[in-house]
Design a protein around this motif. Structure first.
Motif, mmCIF file in Angstrom:
data_model
loop_
_atom_site.group_PDB
_atom_site.id
_atom_site.type_symbol
_atom_site.label_atom_id
_atom_site.label_comp_id
_atom_site.label_asym_id
_atom_site.label_seq_id
_atom_site.Cartn_x
_atom_site.Cartn_y
_atom_site.Cartn_z
ATOM 1 N N PHE A 34 47.156 1.121 44.091
ATOM 2 C CA PHE A 34 48.028 2.207 43.640
ATOM 3 C C PHE A 34 47.098 3.360 43.268
ATOM 4 N N ALA A 35 47.050 4.348 44.146
ATOM 5 C CA ALA A 35 46.162 5.493 43.955
ATOM 6 C C ALA A 35 46.925 6.780 44.245
ATOM 7 N N VAL A 36 46.603 7.817 43.479
ATOM 8 C CA VAL A 36 47.236 9.126 43.627
ATOM 9 C C VAL A 36 46.145 10.148 43.891
ATOM 10 N N THR A 37 46.401 11.061 44.825
ATOM 11 C CA THR A 37 45.429 12.116 45.100
ATOM 12 C C THR A 37 46.084 13.489 45.069
ATOM 13 N N LEU A 38 45.412 14.372 44.365
ATOM 14 C CA LEU A 38 45.773 15.790 44.324
ATOM 15 C C LEU A 38 44.483 16.590 44.471
ATOM 16 N N MET A 39 43.619 16.158 45.376
ATOM 17 C CA MET A 39 42.296 16.772 45.534
ATOM 18 C C MET A 39 42.361 18.172 46.117
ATOM 19 N N SER A 40 43.387 18.466 46.885
ATOM 20 C CA SER A 40 43.459 19.785 47.516
ATOM 21 C C SER A 40 44.423 20.723 46.786
ATOM 22 N N VAL A 41 44.859 20.303 45.600
ATOM 23 C CA VAL A 41 45.827 21.089 44.836
ATOM 24 C C VAL A 41 45.335 21.209 43.398
ATOM 25 N N ALA A 42 45.092 22.426 42.956
ATOM 26 C CA ALA A 42 44.706 22.649 41.560
ATOM 27 C C ALA A 42 45.979 22.716 40.736
ATOM 28 N N ILE A 43 46.235 21.667 39.948
ATOM 29 C CA ILE A 43 47.476 21.644 39.189
ATOM 30 C C ILE A 43 47.227 22.022 37.722
ATOM 31 N N ILE A 44 48.222 22.679 37.158
ATOM 32 C CA ILE A 44 48.131 23.118 35.762
ATOM 33 C C ILE A 44 48.551 21.975 34.833
ATOM 34 N N ASP A 45 48.278 22.157 33.558
ATOM 35 C CA ASP A 45 48.543 21.103 32.577
ATOM 36 C C ASP A 45 49.965 20.560 32.626
ATOM 37 N N THR A 46 50.951 21.445 32.707
ATOM 38 C CA THR A 46 52.336 20.962 32.665
ATOM 39 C C THR A 46 52.633 20.008 33.815
ATOM 40 N N GLU A 47 52.054 20.243 34.980
ATOM 41 C CA GLU A 47 52.237 19.337 36.120
ATOM 42 C C GLU A 47 51.378 18.090 35.956
ATOM 43 N N ALA A 48 50.138 18.273 35.508
ATOM 44 C CA ALA A 48 49.199 17.153 35.384
ATOM 45 C C ALA A 48 49.635 16.150 34.330
ATOM 46 N N LYS A 49 50.248 16.631 33.253
ATOM 47 C CA LYS A 49 50.681 15.736 32.175
ATOM 48 C C LYS A 49 51.629 14.655 32.683
ATOM 49 N N ALA A 50 52.418 14.954 33.693
ATOM 50 C CA ALA A 50 53.350 13.969 34.237
ATOM 51 C C ALA A 50 52.616 12.739 34.764
ATOM 52 N N LEU A 51 51.401 12.928 35.273
ATOM 53 C CA LEU A 51 50.636 11.801 35.802
ATOM 54 C C LEU A 51 50.386 10.734 34.737
ATOM 55 N N ALA A 52 50.285 11.152 33.480
ATOM 56 C CA ALA A 52 50.040 10.206 32.387
ATOM 57 C C ALA A 52 51.191 9.220 32.219
ATOM 58 N N GLY A 53 52.329 9.509 32.818
ATOM 59 C CA GLY A 53 53.475 8.612 32.748
ATOM 60 C C GLY A 53 53.481 7.512 33.790
ATOM 61 N N LEU A 54 52.537 7.540 34.714
ATOM 62 C CA LEU A 54 52.492 6.511 35.752
ATOM 63 C C LEU A 54 52.174 5.146 35.147
ATOM 64 N N VAL A 55 52.808 4.118 35.699
ATOM 65 C CA VAL A 55 52.596 2.750 35.248
ATOM 66 C C VAL A 55 51.957 1.962 36.390
ATOM 67 N N GLY A 56 50.811 1.339 36.097
ATOM 68 C CA GLY A 56 50.162 0.489 37.095
ATOM 69 C C GLY A 56 49.207 1.204 38.025
ATOM 70 N N VAL A 57 48.998 2.499 37.848
ATOM 71 C CA VAL A 57 48.104 3.254 38.734
ATOM 72 C C VAL A 57 46.654 2.846 38.466
ATOM 73 N N GLN A 58 45.875 2.708 39.542
ATOM 74 C CA GLN A 58 44.477 2.290 39.431
ATOM 75 C C GLN A 58 43.508 3.462 39.543
ATOM 76 N N GLN A 59 43.837 4.430 40.390
ATOM 77 C CA GLN A 59 42.937 5.563 40.596
ATOM 78 C C GLN A 59 43.745 6.845 40.740
ATOM 79 N N ILE A 60 43.224 7.907 40.114
ATOM 80 C CA ILE A 60 43.763 9.243 40.304
ATOM 81 C C ILE A 60 42.599 10.138 40.688
ATOM 82 N N ALA A 61 42.766 10.870 41.774
ATOM 83 C CA ALA A 61 41.758 11.828 42.241
ATOM 84 C C ALA A 61 42.437 13.184 42.268
ATOM 85 N N MET A 62 41.804 14.162 41.600
ATOM 86 C CA MET A 62 42.487 15.452 41.483
ATOM 87 C C MET A 62 41.511 16.611 41.361
#
Length: 111
Positions: A34-62
């Motif tokens: 379970f991995a999420v990538t946002l490497m080609s998108v510079a996201i602001i705090d309000t969007e990035a904070k949502a990632l903290a709600g993921l359950v079971g994620v192993q890797q986030i690349a951003m």
């Protein structure tokens, strides 16, 4: 992995991942990874904070060029997150050390 999540957690993940895709990111979510990538998108705090709600994620690349240290700390503290890969960080060396102490292994990469 999806078999071990409650229906509510699965639904929450699906909502967050739909937003990730809408922002131009992607993910892999299967029995092994379970991995999420946002490497080609510079996201602001309000969007990035949502990632903290993921359950079971192993890797986030951003791309963290527009993400604050406080938000990155929230993401790094996700239970079970093994790796947080950041490109374009605006963090100082001391901030990277602080972030690394929160939980997940932090890796800085050049895009």
């Amino acid at each position: 992995m999806t078999n071990h999540l409650s229906p509510a957690s699965t639904e929450k993940n699906e909502r967050i991942l739909a937003r990730v895709e809408a922002l131009g990111g992607g993910f892999v979510w299967d029995a092994e990874v379970f991995a999420v990538t946002l490497m080609s998108v510079a996201i602001i705090d309000t969007e990035a904070k949502a990632l903290a709600g993921l359950v079971g994620v192993q890797q986030i690349a951003m791309d963290s060029s527009k993400t604050s240290l406080a938000t990155l700390c929230e993401i790094a503290a996700i239970p079970g997150l093994q790796s947080l890969v950041l490109c374009n960080p605006t963090l100082h060396e001391e901030e990277v050390k602080l972030l690394s102490a929160v939980g997940a292994e932090v890796e800085i990469v050049e895009e």
